[in-house]
Enzyme design. Structure first.
Site: not given
Ligand SMILES: O=C(O)CCC(=O)C(=O)O
Ligand SMILES: [Fe+2]
Length: 316
Positions: A227, A229, A285, A295
């Site tokens: 996606h 952001d 990403h 995690r």
């Molecule tokens: O937690 C991550 O490494 C990425 C999270 C992410 O892409 C987001 O919150 O938009």
């Molecule tokens: Fe993200």
């Protein structure tokens, strides 16, 4: 035309020098040739096997997730690494803010912004909050700003749901730690992109995530999709992630992947590691699926638009 030079003419079988050198017994004459042939066959088979193994290894490294380069290894302690990438046009369809809206785009990683002790304290805030709920699927979130907390297949508002009891869960000190960390990340982003920290505003959603390998139950649990952001969240101009646990110590899978044509780059989470980037499609990403363990991370987002700013969490 000059005659082409070729290799030495081959002596016809059964005559000439080669023939003359042959030992008298035909059986023993065939033996070295047989040995050579076997060696040749073994060599060809060996080379084939080595090539197949190399392809398999390459496939396992670059195949499943297409990862081709590690931007930040879990084991290294990075003072700071910054890679500039050309900005996408995503920012043009939004109101621009001089001196803040990205004209320089890129991504940075640093282990020097937040200490591991600070990360441990932030993680304990996440653990306390998330222990009150948790998704049935593998991904739970806690948003201290809005109060959103995953519970089962839904979200509740922590502040409404638990009322004054929230004060028994979180302390003033927790909120202070959270705010200090947010400020340090904001400064690091401003420095890396050459903008003033005061032109950046915290925006929503800014939230903790806790991911494990439990199968997804709802779309909210499907965190692994690629996606952008800015597209997903709208107000984001600069995204940051503070990792609160260690890749391969606390969990497997779950690496962050910047997706590029033919050259994906990963950030391996490490407690205290801050990864930040401009939020447009220059930084498409995804997160790999977590295979084992848990995690923890916190997504901290900034906008240039004061209309989209949110306040630090506090007891009201
Ligand atoms: O937690 C991550 O490494 C990425 C999270 C992410 O892409 C987001 O919150 O938009
Ligand atoms: Fe993200």
């Amino acid at each position: 035309m000059a005659p082409q030079r070729r290799g030495a003419p081959k002596a016809p079988e059964g005559s000439g020098t080669a023939e003359r050198r042959r030992p008298s017994s035909m059986k023993s004459a065939r033996a070295p040739r047989e040995v050579r042939r076997r060696w040749l066959r073994a060599a060809v088979l060996g080379a084939g096997a080595a090539l197949a193994a190399a392809l398999l290894l390459w496939g396992s490294l670059a195949g499943e997730d297409g990862v081709t380069e590690v931007l930040a290894h879990r084991g290294e302690v990075l003072p700071g690494r910054f890679i500039e990438v050309p900005c996408s046009e995503d920012y043009n369809s939004h109101r621009r803010f001089e001196g803040c809206s990205p004209i320089k785009c890129g991504r940075g990683v640093s282990d020097a912004v937040i200490t591991r002790e600070e990360a441990r304290r932030v993680r304990s805030i996440a653990e306390k909050g998330l222990s009150l709920g948790g998704s049935d699927g593998g991904a739970s979130i806690l948003d201290l700003h809005s109060g959103a907390l995953s519970v089962g297949k839904h979200f509740v508002n922590l502040y409404r749901y638990f009322g004054d009891n929230v004060e028994n869960v979180f302390s003033e000190e927790d909120f202070r730690v959270y705010r200090d960390v947010r400020q340090k990340v904001q400064l690091a982003i401003a420095r890396a992109f050459g903008i003033s920290a005061s032109s950046l505003y915290l925006t929503k959603p800014t939230f903790f995530s806790r991911i494990n390998s439990t199968a997804a139950r709802t779309a909210h649990d499907e965190y692994w999709h690629a996606h952008v952001d800015k597209v997903t969240y709208g107000s984001f101009d600069y995204t940051s992630l503070l990792y609160l646990s260690d890749y391969l110590e606390d969990f497997g899978g779950g690496r962050f992947v910047f997706m590029e044509e033919g050259a994906n780059r990963t950030v391996e989470p490490r407690a205290g590691r801050v990864s930040f980037f401009t939020s447009g499609s220059e930084n498409l990403h995804r997160v790999e699926r977590v295979r084992w363990g848990t995690r923890y991370a916190v997504t901290i987002a900034f906008t240039c638009n004061p209309d989209h700013s949110i306040a630090d969490p506090a007891f009201t």
